[in-house]
Design a protein around this motif. Structure first.
Motif, mmCIF file in Angstrom:
data_model
loop_
_atom_site.group_PDB
_atom_site.id
_atom_site.type_symbol
_atom_site.label_atom_id
_atom_site.label_comp_id
_atom_site.label_asym_id
_atom_site.label_seq_id
_atom_site.Cartn_x
_atom_site.Cartn_y
_atom_site.Cartn_z
ATOM 1 N N ASP A 301 0.612 -1.137 -0.271
ATOM 2 C CA ASP A 301 0.027 0.114 -0.009
ATOM 3 C C ASP A 301 0.568 1.056 0.035
ATOM 4 O OD1 ASP A 301 0.969 -0.265 2.480
ATOM 5 O OD2 ASP A 301 -0.940 -0.016 3.717
ATOM 6 N N PHE A 302 2.680 1.061 0.026
ATOM 7 C CA PHE A 302 3.068 2.160 -0.118
ATOM 8 C C PHE A 302 4.789 2.243 -1.346
ATOM 9 C CE2 PHE A 302 5.913 5.639 1.309
ATOM 10 C CZ PHE A 302 5.520 5.809 1.690
ATOM 11 N N PHE A 303 4.156 2.692 -2.712
ATOM 12 C CA PHE A 303 4.943 2.864 -3.494
ATOM 13 C C PHE A 303 4.560 1.621 -3.906
ATOM 14 C CE2 PHE A 303 8.705 3.253 -0.771
ATOM 15 C CZ PHE A 303 8.814 4.761 -1.365
ATOM 16 N N GLY A 304 4.597 1.385 -6.103
ATOM 17 C CA GLY A 304 3.429 0.322 -6.849
ATOM 18 C C GLY A 304 4.718 -1.283 -6.193
ATOM 19 N N PRO A 305 4.241 -2.182 -7.292
ATOM 20 C CA PRO A 305 4.117 -3.474 -7.038
ATOM 21 C C PRO A 305 6.027 -2.747 -7.059
ATOM 22 C CG PRO A 305 2.476 -3.141 -8.630
ATOM 23 C CD PRO A 305 2.648 -1.895 -8.242
ATOM 24 N N PRO A 306 6.671 -4.020 -6.591
ATOM 25 C CA PRO A 306 8.439 -3.984 -6.551
ATOM 26 C C PRO A 306 8.872 -4.080 -7.912
ATOM 27 C CG PRO A 306 7.544 -5.125 -4.694
ATOM 28 C CD PRO A 306 6.311 -4.684 -6.331
ATOM 29 N N GLU A 307 10.098 -4.495 -7.816
ATOM 30 C CA GLU A 307 11.266 -5.089 -8.103
ATOM 31 C C GLU A 307 11.159 -7.140 -8.429
ATOM 32 O OE1 GLU A 307 15.287 -4.756 -11.327
ATOM 33 O OE2 GLU A 307 14.825 -3.523 -9.631
ATOM 34 N N LEU A 308 10.915 -8.373 -8.594
ATOM 35 C CA LEU A 308 10.869 -9.391 -8.145
ATOM 36 C C LEU A 308 13.112 -9.507 -8.300
ATOM 37 C CD1 LEU A 308 7.969 -10.965 -9.661
ATOM 38 C CD2 LEU A 308 8.124 -9.070 -7.102
ATOM 39 N N HIS A 309 13.275 -10.284 -7.455
ATOM 40 C CA HIS A 309 14.393 -11.243 -7.641
ATOM 41 C C HIS A 309 14.841 -12.755 -7.271
ATOM 42 C CE1 HIS A 309 16.433 -7.091 -7.514
ATOM 43 N NE2 HIS A 309 15.108 -7.121 -6.703
ATOM 44 N N TRP A 310 14.528 -13.346 -8.437
ATOM 45 C CA TRP A 310 14.271 -14.513 -8.501
ATOM 46 C C TRP A 310 15.466 -15.419 -8.175
ATOM 47 C CZ3 TRP A 310 9.963 -16.697 -9.310
ATOM 48 C CH2 TRP A 310 8.634 -15.787 -9.588
ATOM 49 N N ARG A 311 15.461 -16.957 -7.262
ATOM 50 C CA ARG A 311 16.867 -17.181 -6.681
ATOM 51 C C ARG A 311 17.779 -17.781 -8.044
ATOM 52 N NH1 ARG A 311 16.139 -21.955 -1.841
ATOM 53 N NH2 ARG A 311 15.108 -19.687 -0.823
ATOM 54 N N ASN A 312 18.891 -17.826 -7.683
ATOM 55 C CA ASN A 312 19.361 -18.412 -9.168
ATOM 56 C C ASN A 312 19.337 -19.837 -8.706
ATOM 57 O OD1 ASN A 312 21.446 -18.453 -11.032
ATOM 58 N ND2 ASN A 312 22.952 -19.438 -8.862
ATOM 59 N N GLY A 313 18.553 -20.184 -10.434
ATOM 60 C CA GLY A 313 18.188 -21.092 -10.674
ATOM 61 C C GLY A 313 17.165 -22.150 -9.889
ATOM 62 N N ASN A 314 16.609 -21.378 -9.873
ATOM 63 C CA ASN A 314 15.219 -21.733 -8.496
ATOM 64 C C ASN A 314 14.522 -21.295 -8.848
ATOM 65 O OD1 ASN A 314 13.986 -23.218 -7.101
ATOM 66 N ND2 ASN A 314 15.232 -23.741 -5.429
ATOM 67 N N ASN A 315 13.400 -21.724 -9.401
ATOM 68 C CA ASN A 315 12.323 -20.178 -9.937
ATOM 69 C C ASN A 315 10.870 -20.858 -9.104
ATOM 70 O OD1 ASN A 315 12.481 -19.584 -12.795
ATOM 71 N ND2 ASN A 315 13.890 -20.916 -13.203
ATOM 72 N N ARG A 316 11.516 -21.576 -7.832
ATOM 73 C CA ARG A 316 10.813 -21.615 -6.660
ATOM 74 C C ARG A 316 10.253 -20.155 -5.676
ATOM 75 N NH1 ARG A 316 9.154 -26.654 -2.880
ATOM 76 N NH2 ARG A 316 7.738 -25.439 -1.316
ATOM 77 N N TYR A 317 11.651 -19.809 -6.380
ATOM 78 C CA TYR A 317 11.438 -18.358 -4.826
ATOM 79 C C TYR A 317 11.665 -17.249 -5.435
ATOM 80 C CZ TYR A 317 11.452 -22.201 -1.401
ATOM 81 O OH TYR A 317 11.836 -23.901 -1.072
ATOM 82 N N TYR A 318 10.915 -15.992 -5.110
ATOM 83 C CA TYR A 318 11.573 -15.115 -4.864
ATOM 84 C C TYR A 318 11.432 -14.088 -4.011
ATOM 85 C CZ TYR A 318 6.794 -12.804 -5.987
ATOM 86 O OH TYR A 318 5.246 -12.542 -5.297
ATOM 87 N N THR A 319 12.371 -12.630 -4.176
ATOM 88 C CA THR A 319 12.230 -11.796 -2.883
ATOM 89 C C THR A 319 11.821 -10.377 -3.727
ATOM 90 O OG1 THR A 319 14.321 -11.142 -3.159
ATOM 91 C CG2 THR A 319 14.100 -12.396 -1.799
ATOM 92 N N TYR A 320 11.136 -9.941 -2.932
ATOM 93 C CA TYR A 320 11.079 -8.238 -3.196
ATOM 94 C C TYR A 320 11.038 -7.269 -2.356
ATOM 95 C CZ TYR A 320 6.371 -8.993 -1.061
ATOM 96 O OH TYR A 320 5.500 -9.287 -0.757
ATOM 97 N N GLU A 321 11.607 -6.039 -2.209
ATOM 98 C CA GLU A 321 11.200 -4.828 -1.000
ATOM 99 C C GLU A 321 10.020 -4.801 -0.759
ATOM 100 O OE1 GLU A 321 14.098 -2.318 -2.333
ATOM 101 O OE2 GLU A 321 15.800 -3.904 -2.760
ATOM 102 N N LYS A 322 9.719 -4.210 0.629
ATOM 103 C CA LYS A 322 8.512 -3.654 1.132
ATOM 104 C C LYS A 322 9.156 -2.776 1.921
ATOM 105 C CE LYS A 322 4.151 -4.144 2.504
ATOM 106 N NZ LYS A 322 3.953 -3.587 3.127
ATOM 107 N N VAL A 323 8.201 -1.716 1.675
ATOM 108 C CA VAL A 323 8.912 -0.436 2.906
ATOM 109 C C VAL A 323 7.331 0.077 3.021
ATOM 110 C CG1 VAL A 323 9.164 2.231 2.462
ATOM 111 C CG2 VAL A 323 10.688 0.806 1.164
ATOM 112 N N ASP A 324 6.834 -0.097 4.699
ATOM 113 C CA ASP A 324 5.373 0.467 4.902
ATOM 114 C C ASP A 324 5.388 2.291 4.911
ATOM 115 O OD1 ASP A 324 5.591 -2.764 5.103
ATOM 116 O OD2 ASP A 324 5.378 -2.336 7.560
ATOM 117 N N ARG A 325 4.405 2.009 5.383
ATOM 118 C CA ARG A 325 3.626 2.951 5.523
ATOM 119 C C ARG A 325 4.180 3.936 6.067
ATOM 120 N NH1 ARG A 325 -1.596 6.701 2.538
ATOM 121 N NH2 ARG A 325 -1.021 8.969 3.162
ATOM 122 N N GLY A 326 4.789 5.009 6.839
ATOM 123 C CA GLY A 326 5.211 5.789 7.867
ATOM 124 C C GLY A 326 6.387 5.530 7.996
ATOM 125 N N HIS A 327 7.323 4.510 7.067
ATOM 126 C CA HIS A 327 9.017 4.610 6.923
ATOM 127 C C HIS A 327 9.179 4.258 8.214
ATOM 128 C CE1 HIS A 327 9.153 7.097 3.623
ATOM 129 N NE2 HIS A 327 7.798 8.054 3.308
#
Length: 764
Positions: A301-327
């Protein structure tokens, strides 16, 4: 031990006071500088002449090298007096410098070729590239390319053919802003499938057969699926079900559009603190099974959809960054696409704020690591994080600030960064450049000389150009070897002679203790060049206390608006108080839900200490001016510290943080919007005005809505307060431009010098 310490301080203070009293008794009495109208006419004229003379003397604060592709040589342009310049060619290995060409001969041949008069001291090229050890060059003038033979200076037509363009000031790595929307391809990585959004739902289309398959059914026009991203193996889609919120608008009227007889209304979207944001709930769609799994995480609910970072050689997992509103919370979240389950790789929380735009992240998928900056230990530092376990290791540490990451060498596992405060005995804001290993070892200071540094590398990073200076010491530019910081050659060294010949006094650096009695507060002082040792002069502070940075100049500064104003009979200063950036986290935290503070308690102590050292400074006559956040700060100085500040000029001020832009104000004032917003508003406190206030606003300001100033004016009128206001037709976010700056000077002359400025309405 504490009693002993206090006693020592008391004795020291008593001795200092006694010394000051004795010194004061021995000094002749000083009298206020009280210029006549004729004196002021002369002062304005001399100020303008000096300012022009100073600005015609080149500083070369920023030498920009243009390198050959192989990094063996470069050229640069050096500024000369009276806005002229000359070109130099440098062999990197030896450091030998020579004039790039005979400018007189080249100008003559350009005249013959083009038929146009050419000033040899002002040769301008759209592009210029050297070859053959600097004996030939390709250049572009007036949209045409020429080959230059530096043996006979002949110019022949040529084409722009595969010329390598490398400007060392070009950013080496582009960092994606979290405000930037994630633009993903509709087509899958394997090229077999495309994504289609229809009626708010997600479909896939077989590229070969055009057959459609519907993946979602719960989307609607009110809550549609929108942004999406493919997994690298094309088997999964991460899509976001949105809860859209309308961004409200602000408005202004252009009063004086040429050729019209009516004002023109302008409207635009402008989010303010507390406004709703569109929320995005992530889902993972299995393309083959045509199933959807809701990600076990709160909506973004703060910023738009993030950039995704997929685990190397393993498409089962990805990470993303989330900044909560209020910082107050930053996370790196890992998602299991099979189950939708999540875990936090990084979960940083704070009771104050996390400075979002200063967070640096760099993902290293081959080693399942990432680099990340944080102030969690009290200072901004760099960490190496294992993205499988979340284990963190400090790379940099100490009571100093990592200012930014320049680049990362993944192979050598080294980071190149700039920092301030590491060098003991220096201004803690001076920027130096360093290299260090991922393991925190092998720290190399690439910029050992005292000063504020600006560095750029050759294309192969074998060499770098280092330019450094102090506010009152001209710049030095050196060529150095990256491997060991060895100086190959000094390219340029500025001199003060030409500046001092004008009579100007270069700025002085002054340091005093802040409100805690421990922390150093840094600033600069500009004195009038013809200051009478037997007179006292009013003080004017140039303020900008926005928490996003620090603002006192650190590079060579012989000419400035502050110096120009000083020439009218003022001592002009600039200070970085607590609540601004680039010091410790505790120093910065002073601004949290406390923007009205503006570091003013520190500034007042600094000004009093400065006046104690420089008896020509009249601490009873203090003015202050600023623009934008500085406009808020300068008005706030009169409202909250009327016993000290007597006059203020405030341009385009964000006088109530609820009116100004959402992202900037919630970063420092927090979310949700609480009573502290109201309590610190200049508008709420308008009735406290005691000093002389001059408000300036551009009617077309699209940074801070102009109603911020108009609402303050309304509150002052309702409180029956006298003040001046200048609304400039058609002007945007500004200090008032040439006209506003002149009126600002006139205002201080009237209210601090009790003198009359020249009247431009009287014909000469």
């Amino acid at each position: 031990m504490m009693i002993y310490s206090v006693a020592k301080k008391s004795i020291a203070f008593a001795l200092l006071s006694f010394t000051f009293i004795r010194a004061s008794a021995q000094q002749p009495a000083l009298h206020p500088y009280e210029p006549s109208a004729a004196d002021m006419v002369n002062a304005y004229q001399l100020s303008n002449k000096l300012d022009t003379a100073l600005r015609n003397i080149p500083t070369n604060n920023d030498i920009v090298p243009f390198w050959k592709k192989d990094g063996s040589a470069f050229w640069y342009k050096k500024n000369l007096p009276n806005r002229t310049w000359e070109y130099y060619y440098v062999d990197a290995a030896t450091g030998k410098k020579k004039t790039a060409f005979d400018q007189e001969k080249l100008a003559q041949n350009i005249e013959k070729l083009t038929g146009k008069k050419t000033n040899p001291s002002k040769l301008q090229f759209a592009e210029l590239y050297f070859a053959d050890q600097g004996n030939t060059a390709t250049l572009k003038m007036q949209d045409k390319w020429y080959q230059l033979n530096l043996g006979d200076y002949s110019l022949t037509d040529t084409k722009d053919t595969a010329i390598y363009r490398y400007n060392a000031k070009r950013p080496l790595q582009q960092r994606r802003s979290r405000w930037q929307r994630n633009r993903e391809s509709r087509k899958s990585p394997d090229g077999k499938t495309e994504i289609l959004i229809r009626g708010g739902n997600l479909f896939i289309v077989d590229v070969a057969t055009k057959a459609e398959s519907q993946l979602s059914t719960d989307g609607s026009a009110d809550k549609p699926y929108g942004d999406f991203a493919w997994s690298p193996d094309s088997k999964s889609i991460v899509a976001y079900k949105t809860d859209p919120k309308e961004i409200k608008k602000v408005h202004y009227v252009l009063s004086s559009v040429p050729g019209t007889t009516r004002g023109e209304l302008r409207s635009r979207e402008y989010a303010q603190p507390g406004d709703d944001f569109t929320a995005y709930q992530p889902y993972v769609f299995n393309v083959a099974a045509k199933t959807a799994t809701k990600v076990d995480a709160d909506p973004i609910d703060f910023f738009g959809p993030p950039e995704l970072h997929w685990r190397n050689g393993n498409n089962r997992y990805y990470t993303y960054e989330k900044v909560d509103r209020g910082h107050q919370r930053f996370r790196v979240i890992e998602v299991d696409v099979l189950t939708g389950k999540t875990k936090n790789i990084i979960d940083e929380k704070t009771k104050t704020f996390i400075y979002e735009s200063r967070i640096y992240t760099r993902y290293l998928p081959k080693t399942n690591e990432m680099l990340w900056t944080s102030e969690q230990d009290g200072w901004q530092h760099l960490y190496l994080v294992n993205t499988l376990t979340g284990k963190q290791s400090l790379i940099t540490k100490g009571n100093w600030v990592l200012r930014d990451v320049d680049s990362v060498d993944v192979v050598k596992r080294q980071v190149w960064f700039k920092a301030s405060g590491m060098n003991v005995g220096e201004d803690p804001y001076f920027i130096h450049y360093y290299r260090i290993g991922f393991d925190g070892k092998g720290l190399v200071n690439l910029t050992p000389e005292k000063g504020n540094h600006n560095l750029s590398f050759s294309p192969d990073r074998k060499y770098y150009i280092d330019t450094y200076s102090l506010v009152n010491v001209p710049p030095v530019t050196e060529l150095r070897l990256t491997a060991n910081a060895h100086k190959v050659n000094e390219l340029e060294r500025g001199k003060v002679d030409a500046y001092l010949a004008t009579g100007v006094k270069l700025p002085e650096v002054f340091v005093a203790k802040g409100r805690d009695g421990v922390t150093d507060i840094w600033g600069i002082v500009c004195f009038p060049s013809n200051m009478d040792a037997n007179k006292t002069y009013p003080i004017i502070e140039n303020i900008y206390a926005g928490p996003q940075d620090s603002f006192v100049p650190k590079n060579f500064l012989p000419a400035s608006e502050m110096q120009s104003m000083a020439e009218l009979g003022f001592i002009v200063v600039q200070i970085d108080g607590m609540g601004t950036a680039n010091r410790s986290k505790a120093f910065h935290d002073v601004c949290w839900q406390n923007l009205a503070d503006a570091g003013l308690p520190d500034r007042i102590l600094w000004l009093k200490a400065m006046a104690a050292k420089y008896p020509n400074a009249d601490i009873s006559r203090v003015g202050i001016y600023g623009t934008s956040a500085g406009g808020q700060n300068s008005t706030g100085a009169l409202l909250f510290h009327p016993e000290f500040y007597k006059a203020a000029v405030s341009a385009c001020g964000c006088h109530d943080n609820r009116i100004d832009k959402q992202w900037w104000n919630e970063q420092w004032m927090g979310y949700p919007v609480g009573k502290h917003y109201d309590e610190q508003s200049n508008i709420t406190n308008a009735a406290k005005l005691q000093g002389n206030l001059f408000l300036i606003v551009g009617e077309a300001d699209e940074n801070v809505p102009p109603e911020s100033t108009y609402r303050l004016a309304d509150a002052l009128i309702k409180a029956n307060k006298d003040f001046d206001i200048l609304s400039i037709p058609g002007m945007g976010h500004s200090d008032g431009g040439i006209y506003g700056r002149r009126r600002k000077r006139d205002f201080f002359v009237k209210h601090l010098l009790n003198a009359e400025p020249p009247n431009p309405n009287v014909s000469k």
